[in-house]
Design an enzyme around this catalytic site. Structure first.
Site, PDB file in Angstrom:
ATOM      1  N   LYS A 283       0.818  -1.223   0.000  1.00 29.04           N
ATOM      2  CA  LYS A 283       0.000   0.000   0.000  1.00 29.04           C
ATOM      3  C   LYS A 283       0.847   1.267   0.000  1.00 29.04           C
ATOM      4  O   LYS A 283       0.465   2.269  -0.589  1.00 29.04           O
ATOM      5  CB  LYS A 283      -0.947   0.017   1.208  1.00 29.04           C
ATOM      6  CG  LYS A 283      -2.123  -0.924   1.061  1.00 29.04           C
ATOM      7  CD  LYS A 283      -3.252  -0.531   1.999  1.00 29.04           C
ATOM      8  CE  LYS A 283      -4.437  -1.449   1.847  1.00 29.04           C
ATOM      9  NZ  LYS A 283      -5.512  -1.158   2.796  1.00 29.04           N
TER      10      LYS A 283
ATOM     11  N   LYS B 234      -4.745  -9.757  -7.275  1.00 25.05           N
ATOM     12  CA  LYS B 234      -5.933  -9.898  -6.421  1.00 25.05           C
ATOM     13  C   LYS B 234      -7.076  -8.994  -6.908  1.00 25.05           C
ATOM     14  O   LYS B 234      -6.829  -7.858  -7.300  1.00 25.05           O
ATOM     15  CB  LYS B 234      -5.525  -9.496  -4.987  1.00 25.05           C
ATOM     16  CG  LYS B 234      -6.513  -9.868  -3.925  1.00 25.05           C
ATOM     17  CD  LYS B 234      -5.964  -9.512  -2.548  1.00 25.05           C
ATOM     18  CE  LYS B 234      -6.044  -8.016  -2.292  1.00 25.05           C
ATOM     19  NZ  LYS B 234      -5.783  -7.622  -0.910  1.00 25.05           N
TER      20      LYS B 234
ATOM     21  N   LYS C  16     -10.758  -3.406  -4.593  1.00 28.73           N
ATOM     22  CA  LYS C  16     -11.569  -2.198  -4.749  1.00 28.73           C
ATOM     23  C   LYS C  16     -10.772  -1.089  -5.425  1.00 28.73           C
ATOM     24  O   LYS C  16     -11.330  -0.194  -6.020  1.00 28.73           O
ATOM     25  CB  LYS C  16     -11.967  -1.664  -3.361  1.00 28.73           C
ATOM     26  CG  LYS C  16     -12.906  -2.541  -2.582  1.00 28.73           C
ATOM     27  CD  LYS C  16     -12.950  -2.046  -1.136  1.00 28.73           C
ATOM     28  CE  LYS C  16     -13.831  -2.885  -0.268  1.00 28.73           C
ATOM     29  NZ  LYS C  16     -13.665  -2.591   1.159  1.00 28.73           N
TER      30      LYS C  16
HETATM   31  P1  AMP Z   1     -11.203  -5.123   2.704  1.00 31.82           P
HETATM   32  O1  AMP Z   1     -12.060  -4.764   1.555  1.00 31.82           O
HETATM   33  O2  AMP Z   1      -9.747  -5.007   2.390  1.00 31.82           O
HETATM   34  O3  AMP Z   1     -11.594  -4.456   3.966  1.00 31.82           O
HETATM   35  O4  AMP Z   1     -11.439  -6.697   2.955  1.00 31.82           O
HETATM   36  C1  AMP Z   1     -12.555  -7.208   3.640  1.00 31.82           C
HETATM   37  C2  AMP Z   1     -12.520  -8.719   3.655  1.00 31.82           C
HETATM   38  O5  AMP Z   1     -12.566  -9.239   2.327  1.00 31.82           O
HETATM   39  C3  AMP Z   1     -11.228  -9.305   4.283  1.00 31.82           C
HETATM   40  O6  AMP Z   1     -11.564 -10.463   5.024  1.00 31.82           O
HETATM   41  C4  AMP Z   1     -10.395  -9.674   3.085  1.00 31.82           C
HETATM   42  O7  AMP Z   1      -9.488 -10.716   3.352  1.00 31.82           O
HETATM   43  C5  AMP Z   1     -11.462 -10.106   2.098  1.00 31.82           C
HETATM   44  N1  AMP Z   1     -11.008  -9.921   0.707  1.00 31.82           N
HETATM   45  C6  AMP Z   1     -10.695  -8.742   0.104  1.00 31.82           C
HETATM   46  N2  AMP Z   1     -10.315  -8.948  -1.181  1.00 31.82           N
HETATM   47  C7  AMP Z   1     -10.396 -10.294  -1.382  1.00 31.82           C
HETATM   48  C8  AMP Z   1     -10.149 -11.139  -2.514  1.00 31.82           C
HETATM   49  N3  AMP Z   1      -9.751 -10.645  -3.694  1.00 31.82           N
HETATM   50  N4  AMP Z   1     -10.329 -12.467  -2.366  1.00 31.82           N
HETATM   51  C9  AMP Z   1     -10.747 -12.997  -1.176  1.00 31.82           C
HETATM   52  N5  AMP Z   1     -10.999 -12.253  -0.088  1.00 31.82           N
HETATM   53  C10 AMP Z   1     -10.829 -10.914  -0.179  1.00 31.82           C
END
Ligand code: AMP
Ligand code: TRP
Length: 344
Positions: free
Chosen positions: A120, A207, A210
């Site tokens: 990041k 990956k 967002k």
């Molecule tokens: P975040 O949007 O970074 O707050 O992620 C929220 C949840 O979604 C966390 O448990 C992450 O590990 C999961 N997550 C985010 N992106 C992915 C992805 N591409 N594949 C699987 N899990 C994800």
């Protein structure tokens, strides 16, 4: 509400998601779908982690609307707010307070190993905020404030949970004596299902995220049927028919990703899905994946839109959740302050 007090062997789940932009299929399959399944067996606390979101610049009005959207997405996906707790993190001040105490337990060397910070912060590390660097300590505080035992997340968060375990164990060593029971049980990551790391639809080695500049790289929970269909139609593939073994998927990231998404959406193992599609082309497979994705995601996005018509109601839900969260957090923090030696 069941199991509010943690006694003996009781399990307790904590997990969080950041209110930064739209939730996507990775968030759903990697995290929220598992939360929905687990909440029936284990008392669960889910947080929209707005304190984490501001570790990188956020536009204030956008932060508010994203918090509403994420809350709506979580409820629309099936989190039962009478059974589980749902709140936004900044409403429970104990998170920040505990984070400070844990900042004084966590070592700089441990944080220096965190790969997410490196990704990041990018090349311009000197310009990253102190908050972004300390992000995993706040995450440890989130988990430990409720003496959580299980943390369901996607694969990308594993290292942060290992750090939370290191912090908890160090705290135990510093503040509980040998003849006493450890204050914190060490939380376990729960990385479940066939889509632990959903990859970009444009590049199977990246990956799904967002923050990807290309909207075509992800399926958002708010996408219409047509958008879902178009994105899957255009998703990157390779020229070969689908294989029959896991081994043959190894060097085929796009095929691996699309098949994993299918198996997670249909609650089947990857092996079983490979059997079903072995020898078939993507032109046969993709329409099936489109049907399945639309069938799962469309009801969620319709319900989300419905919930978002009344954001005051969402605020009420979050405030009510925060009140319940504080009933657990306050006494835990009091005990922690006592152990540390604060008069309180
Ligand atoms: P975040 O949007 O970074 O707050 O992620 C929220 C949840 O979604 C966390 O448990 C992450 O590990 C999961 N997550 C985010 N992106 C992915 C992805 N591409 N594949 C699987 N899990 C994800
Ligand atoms: N860091 C997590 C993510 O970006 C979100 C998060 C914050 C979290 N606090 C948490 C997840 C506590 C699990 C437990 O995905």
């Amino acid at each position: 509400m069941k199991n509010l007090q943690l006694d003996g062997e009781k399990k307790r789940i904590f997990s969080g998601v950041q209110p930064t932009g739209n939730l996507h299929l990775g968030n759903y399959l990697g995290a929220i779908k598992n939360w929905v399944n687990l909440q029936n067996d284990i008392f669960s606390i889910f947080s929209i982690v707005d304190l984490h979101a501001i570790t990188v610049p956020q536009e204030p009005l956008k932060l508010k609307s994203s918090t509403h959207e994420v809350a709506a997405a979580i409820i629309a996906s099936g989190i039962d707010i009478d059974k589980s707790i749902l709140f936004n993190q900044s409403l429970v001040k104990e998170h920040s307070e505990l984070a400070w105490i844990l900042n004084c337990v966590c070592r700089i060397g441990w944080l220096n190993r965190m790969t997410q910070f490196k990704e990041k912060a990018g090349k311009n590390k000197e310009n990253a905020t102190v908050g972004l660097y300390g992000y995993p300590v706040l995450m440890a505080a989130d988990i430990l404030l409720y003496k959580s035992t299980h943390v369901p997340v996607g694969d990308d968060q594993k290292q942060h949970i290992e750090l939370a375990r290191d912090i908890a164990s160090s705290f135990n060593n510093m503040f509980t004596s040998d003849n006493e029971e450890d204050f914190f049980t060490l939380p376990k990551p729960q990385i479940i299902g066939e889509a632990k790391r959903v990859m970009s639809l444009r590049d199977g080695t990246k990956k799904m995220s967002k923050s990807d500049a290309s909207d075509a790289s992800r399926i958002n929970l708010t996408d219409t049927k047509e958008e879902i269909s178009n994105k899957i139609k255009k998703a990157k593939t390779d020229p070969h028919p689908l294989p029959s073994t896991l081994q043959e998927l190894k060097d085929r990231p796009e095929a691996h990703n699309l098949l994993s998404i299918y198996s997670s959406l249909s609650d089947q193992t990857l092996e079983k899905v490979l059997k079903e599609f072995s020898g078939k082309g993507f032109s046969y497979f993709k329409p099936k994946l489109i049907d399945l994705a639309v069938e799962t995601l469309n009801p969620i996005s319709l319900e989300m839109r419905n919930l978002l018509k009344d954001t005051n109601q969402i605020d009420k839900v979050l405030k009510n959740g925060a009140q319940k969260a504080r009933e657990i957090a306050e006494p835990v923090l009091k005990d922690i302050k006592n152990l540390v030696g604060f008069i309180n």
